[in-house]
Design an enzyme around this catalytic site. Structure first.
Site, PDB file in Angstrom:
ATOM      1  N   GLY A   1      -5.206  -5.804   5.897  1.00 43.78           N
ATOM      2  CA  GLY A   1      -4.790  -5.636   4.938  1.00 43.78           C
ATOM      3  C   GLY A   1      -4.831  -7.480   4.691  1.00 43.78           C
ATOM      4  O   GLY A   1      -4.921  -7.641   3.960  1.00 43.78           O
ATOM      5  N   ARG A   2      -5.323  -7.775   6.339  1.00 41.96           N
ATOM      6  CA  ARG A   2      -5.973  -8.871   6.003  1.00 41.96           C
ATOM      7  C   ARG A   2      -7.645  -9.458   5.555  1.00 41.96           C
ATOM      8  O   ARG A   2      -8.196 -10.827   5.351  1.00 41.96           O
ATOM      9  CB  ARG A   2      -6.049  -9.644   7.632  1.00 41.96           C
TER      10      ARG A   2
ATOM     11  N   LYS B   1       0.398  -1.339  -0.275  1.00 38.84           N
ATOM     12  CA  LYS B   1      -0.248  -0.113   0.302  1.00 38.84           C
ATOM     13  C   LYS B   1       0.482   1.011   0.183  1.00 38.84           C
ATOM     14  O   LYS B   1       1.482   2.225  -0.701  1.00 38.84           O
ATOM     15  CB  LYS B   1      -1.002   0.091   1.003  1.00 38.84           C
TER      16      LYS B   1
ATOM     17  N   HIS C   1      -3.128 -38.869  10.690  1.00 29.89           N
ATOM     18  CA  HIS C   1      -1.637 -39.571  10.895  1.00 29.89           C
ATOM     19  C   HIS C   1      -0.187 -38.237  11.834  1.00 29.89           C
ATOM     20  O   HIS C   1       0.267 -38.399  11.775  1.00 29.89           O
ATOM     21  CB  HIS C   1      -1.177 -39.819   9.828  1.00 29.89           C
TER      22      HIS C   1
ATOM     23  N   LYS D   1       9.171  -4.252  14.180  1.00 26.19           N
ATOM     24  CA  LYS D   1       9.836  -3.397  12.445  1.00 26.19           C
ATOM     25  C   LYS D   1      10.726  -2.257  13.104  1.00 26.19           C
ATOM     26  O   LYS D   1      11.709  -1.885  13.133  1.00 26.19           O
ATOM     27  CB  LYS D   1       8.957  -2.755  11.926  1.00 26.19           C
TER      28      LYS D   1
ATOM     29  N   GLU E   1      -4.066 -11.736  14.148  1.00 24.18           N
ATOM     30  CA  GLU E   1      -4.125  -9.924  14.321  1.00 24.18           C
ATOM     31  C   GLU E   1      -5.084  -9.407  14.456  1.00 24.18           C
ATOM     32  O   GLU E   1      -4.689  -8.428  15.212  1.00 24.18           O
ATOM     33  CB  GLU E   1      -3.128 -10.173  12.383  1.00 24.18           C
TER      34      GLU E   1
ATOM     35  N   GLU F   1      10.550  -5.887   4.324  1.00 28.99           N
ATOM     36  CA  GLU F   1      10.699  -6.474   3.338  1.00 28.99           C
ATOM     37  C   GLU F   1       9.944  -6.875   1.713  1.00 28.99           C
ATOM     38  O   GLU F   1      10.957  -7.443   1.241  1.00 28.99           O
ATOM     39  CB  GLU F   1       9.463  -8.235   4.074  1.00 28.99           C
TER      40      GLU F   1
END
Length: 551
Positions: free
Chosen positions: A277-278, A215, A394, A514, A363, A221
């Site tokens: 964002g999510r 954005k 399993h 961050k 979040e 990153e």
């Protein structure tokens, strides 16, 4: 939907009346076993089930009675859930710490709908971006969009992180059956150089298009990976700076930084600050999804989202799928003390769905203060995790069946397979039914003994049962169905956050690390010994790394 409601001048407060009643009720209900509940009510399995917009929810294998559900629904009413839902859908700024509206529902609102933010209907803007996305997607899919050397684009790589990665990755994997197999899709998110190196190792720059999803176009990153991608692309295209515009597009709102990078701002796809964002996989962040499956199927996914939105907005709470799931999550988290929820999709294409839900749920609701800034009185947000069935059977199912922890489970399955192969699908669905039955009813010592088991072995082969689960069924995993499933969990998260009286739409918890990382980076890279002012552990780790790097 155009009409405005009164703003929530005071945040809704969890009613101590319903909460206290549930606390007292729990003392009785917690002793009941699902064996007894089903024996006492032969029609329980049919009665405690709801179907809406093509999604069937069987919640009968939960440790609840009719009184439990009555009290949970009362809690929803007394917590102001209805007003909170209306406030969200009407564009009120319910994200109070950032003073923003929360309008992921506007991303899938049909044309002609009016959802007003600050006096402006945002729906036309949404559809204008969708139209631009569709035009771009069609050009890439048809081969009309050419790379710098005139070659067709055969590889699309989405570069993002968090919601700019998890949603597109999950959607691509979930809808891979419908994707254009002539194009290879990859996703880069981790700042670890291995992520980039492995994503591009078998690709050629002349046929590769990067979608940079950020954005602000400043995310550490994402922009680190974006600049590495730029260098890789230029190195393979003779260093011609003009090639960047043919091999990079942006999903962003920062036109100046996008242009500075070398991307034509005509190929910048916008979204808005009222999209978290999510919650953004159905915005321009979903550009890679649209390229993969095509605009028509992308719009079908949006329609699925919208159907669940409208169900959540209008259905009575006792028949409301997201509300019921949210209330049950509250019941186990805050009264039984369950710390996790296992999400178990019996559909290989949904292998990334649990990872996607981790961000959506934790979040959103991993908060320690209320809307008023006071410390919360109850635990918030269980830990969500899971893997596709039958693989997990399993692996970790042993803990769910016979461990000491109570782990509520969501089983997700489909009546029709996308890849029918003999008896595979019947066997798959048999396992869904068997696992929920085994979790609920278990196997008593008497049953184990009747099988001829030696006495010393009986305790090891007993299944206590009484392990709760939801079963979510739909006809087939289509783009429309995926939209419904994601919206189902979005609104369940909203329901939980409302009852805990927290802000489900900010994420300050991601900031501190961050900020500190930005401070530490130059300390790691400094040619001279830096003056360190961290704690002794962090100082020592930095010194150890510097020494190791130089040896």
């Amino acid at each position: 939907m155009a009409a405005q409601v009164q703003p929530l001048t005071k945040p809704p407060r969890t009613s101590q009346t319903a909460w206290s009643a549930l606390a007292s009720h729990y003392k009785t209900v917690s002793k009941l076993h699902l064996r007894q509940l089903f024996a006492d009510d032969p029609e329980r399995g049919e009665r405690l089930a709801v179907e809406a917009v093509g999604v069937y929810l069987d919640y009968s294998k939960n440790r609840v009675t009719d009184e439990t559900m009555r009290l949970l629904l009362q809690l929803a009413e007394e917590s102001g859930l209805r007003a909170r839902i209306d406030a969200m859908f009407h564009g009120e700024k319910i994200n109070i710490t950032e003073k923003r509206a929360v309008l992921h529902v506007a991303l899938r609102a049909p044309q002609g709908t009016s959802i007003v933010v600050d006096g402006k209907n945002v729906v036309p803007e949404v559809h204008a971006v969708l139209d631009r996305m569709a035009d771009f997607s069609n050009r890439v899919r048809s081969g009309e969009w050419k790379g710098h050397t005139g070659k067709r684009i055969r590889n699309v790589i989405n570069v993002g992180i968090g919601g700019s990665d998890l949603g597109p990755v999950m959607a691509y994997e979930a809808l891979k059956h419908y994707s254009d197999r002539a194009i290879t899709f990859r996703f880069i998110s981790n700042i670890d150089g291995t992520d980039f190196a492995e994503a591009v190792r078998d690709l050629v720059p002349s046929e590769t298009l990067f979608i940079i999803s950020s954005k602000t176009f400043t995310t550490l990153e994402t922009m680190t990976n974006a600049h590495t991608a730029r260098e890789w692309s230029l190195a393979g295209l003779g260093g011609d700076e003009k090639s960047v515009a043919k091999h990079f597009v942006a999903v962003s709102t920062n036109a100046s930084e996008v242009a500075k990078f070398g991307i034509d701002t005509a190929n910048m796809f916008e979204f808005w600050d009222w999209v978290g964002g999510r919650y953004s996989m159905d915005s321009a962040i979903g550009l890679s999804t649209m390229v993969a499956i095509g605009p028509e199927k992308f719009h079908a996914m949006l329609n699925g989202f919208h159907q669940m939105d409208e169900h959540f907005r209008t259905a009575p709470f006792q028949q409301n799928l997201p509300v019921l799931m949210g209330l049950l999550a509250i019941w186990y988290n805050d009264f039984f003390g369950s710390q996790t929820v296992a999400v178990l999709p019996y559909e290989q294409y949904l292998k990334r769905f649990p990872a996607y839900l981790q961000q959506l749920t934790m979040e959103s609701n991993g908060k320690h203060v209320t809307l008023a800034g006071k410390k919360v009185k109850h635990d918030t947000s269980p830990i969500y995790w899971g893997e596709p069935g039958t693989n997990g059977q399993h692996s970790f199912y042993q803990l769910i069946h016979q461990g000491t922890r109570l782990i509520p489970c969501d089983f997700i399955a489909f009546s029709k397979p996308l890849n029918p192969l003999g008896h595979h699908h019947d066997m798959l669905i048999a396992n869904v039914c068997a696992q929920t039955e085994a979790l609920a009813f278990g196997k008593t010592p008497a049953q184990v003994e009747a099988e001829g088991t030696p006495k010393w072995l009986i305790p090891h082969r007993v299944f206590e049962g009484n392990r709760p689960s939801n079963t979510i069924l739909a006809d087939k995993l289509t783009p429309e169905t995926l939209g419904k499933l994601v919206a189902l969990y979005e609104h369940s998260v909203f329901t939980q956050g409302t009852i805990w009286n927290i802000d489900s739409f900010d994420q300050w918890g991601v900031e501190l690390g961050k900020v500190l990382a930005q401070r530490i980076i130059p300390e790691l890279e400094s040619e001279t010994e830096p003056q360190l002012a961290h704690d002794s552990s962090t100082n020592n780790l930095i010194r150890y790394y510097r020494k190791s790097k130089q040896s």
